[in-house]
Design an enzyme around this catalytic site. Structure first.
Site, short mmCIF file in Angstrom:
data_model
loop_
_atom_site.label_atom_id
_atom_site.label_comp_id
_atom_site.label_asym_id
_atom_site.label_seq_id
_atom_site.Cartn_x
_atom_site.Cartn_y
_atom_site.Cartn_z
N CYS A 123 0.84 -1.21 0.00
CA CYS A 123 0.00 0.00 0.00
C CYS A 123 0.88 1.26 0.00
CB CYS A 123 -0.92 -0.01 1.22
SG CYS A 123 -1.81 1.52 1.45
N1 MHO Z 1 -6.12 -1.74 3.10
C1 MHO Z 1 -6.21 -0.41 2.53
C2 MHO Z 1 -5.27 -0.26 1.40
C3 MHO Z 1 -5.28 1.09 0.81
S1 MHO Z 1 -4.09 1.26 -0.27
C4 MHO Z 1 -4.00 2.77 -0.87
C5 MHO Z 1 -7.62 -0.19 2.07
O1 MHO Z 1 -8.25 -1.14 1.58
O2 MHO Z 1 -8.12 0.92 2.18
O3 MHO Z 1 -4.04 0.26 -1.23
#
Ligand code: MHO
Length: 341
Positions: A180
């Site tokens: 992420c």
């Molecule tokens: N687990 C996070 C990841 C965000 S990222 C920008 C979500 O699902 O919001 O990939």
């Protein structure tokens, strides 16, 4: 999942036309407007919409729920001088099911593929959190507004590698995908010598990816951070130390809780001389692990992500972060060591 009535939508002389109506469209449109709709009336409506659009007013496009076949809502389109403006009405029973998100996603994708329109705008009444979410999830960015209205705009995304930013003043550039990108950007901003960062999507296979596209996991894009650094102040070796302190190179298409090809780890370089140094570092890292899945490739393309993802954890200090404080502190320690040491 929704489906656009794309067959009712034609491009003529660079303008959108809703000229063709099938029997199927009639019942869907009728359903949408809450009355049985004979073909004549549907055609009349569509011609009126076309005439409006010709006159610079609006046209509409229906979206249908693919599994039940029910008309779910209507997207209205206004032609403007240098952009297209959209609005949408979704039936209340579909509001809780991400339908508007899908509808706007399909429309943006369609407009970007079938036309050369560079900008789509949408206005939202302040307080309409639901629409704000729909637009920002589709890559619309806030442009300003008044007490009552917020202005959003989507800009055509460019992914041609020849457009990759080349820093001047002897600064250098590198892309790191560490899961992420909210957390990965924070890690690199800790380091002295890092001059600028930008999160985005690296080395994928589609033309104008937005977060929604990449999250679907089938575009080949990885969430990554573009790092511009001063090589007089920080070396590639130190950048890689920080990177490997924070990632788990033994897993594929995953970091922490986040699973999908967009979370694949990798390092992407512009100059072959950096590739050489990086290959050496990677060889050494491989010897430390039983399994090593991190990619190393020349950069092919990079698409900056939507503004709301940039410096996300500064904007949301308690936001989701897959990298722990212990790892962040270990990165901070690297600043104390001398360059090239
Ligand atoms: N687990 C996070 C990841 C965000 S990222 C920008 C979500 O699902 O919001 O990939």
């Amino acid at each position: 999942m929704l489906q656009l009535f794309a067959k009712s939508l034609k491009i003529e002389n660079d303008r959108l036309l809703l000229s063709h109506v099938s029997e199927e469209d009639c019942s869907d449109l009728g359903d949408l407007f809450g009355e049985p709709l004979p073909k004549e009336k549907a055609l009349f409506m569509i011609r009126a919409l076309d005439a409006n659009r010709e006159a610079g007013k609006k046209a509409a496009l229906a979206v249908r729920d693919r599994s039940s076949g029910t008309a779910a809502g209507v997207i209205e389109i206004w032609n403007k001088k240098d952009s297209i403006e959209i609005g949408y009405r979704i039936r209340p029973q579909f509001r809780h099911q991400n339908y508007a998100k899908d509808a706007v996603y399909l429309l943006v994708k369609y407009l970007m593929e079938a036309t050369d329109i560079r900008k789509i705008t949408a206005d939202v009444r302040r307080g309409n959190e639901w629409s704000v979410r729909v637009l920002s999830h589709n890559g619309f960015e806030l442009q300003g507004g008044s007490d009552e209205i917020l202005h959003y705009a989507y800009f055509r995304r460019e992914t041609d590698a020849s457009r990759i930013f080349r820093p001047e003043n002897g600064w250098k550039i590198l892309w790191c995908a560490g899961g992420c990108f909210w957390g990965t950007e924070k890690v690199f901003r800790i380091l002295d010598g890092v001059k600028e960062t930008c999160v985005g999507y690296v080395n994928g296979n589609t033309e104008h990816p937005c977060y929604e596209d990449v999250s679907r996991g089938d575009t080949g894009y990885k969430e990554a951070v573009q790092i511009i650094y001063d090589p007089a102040l920080i070396t590639l070796e130190t950048l890689m130390k920080a990177f490997f302190l924070c990632i788990d190179p033994t897993v594929q298409n995953r970091q922490g809780n986040d699973i999908g090809s967009q979370y694949q780890t990798g390092v992407y370089y512009l100059e072959e001389e950096d590739g050489e140094v990086l290959r050496r570092i990677f060889e050494e890292e491989k010897t430390k692990q039983g399994r090593f899945m991190t990619e190393l490739e020349p950069v092919r393309n990079f698409q900056p992500a939507e503004e709301y993802h940039q410096r996300y954890l500064d904007k949301h200090p308690f936001g989701y972060c897959h990298i722990t404080k212990i790892e962040m502190d270990a990165v901070r320690e690297l600043n104390k060591k001398k360059v090239n040491a």
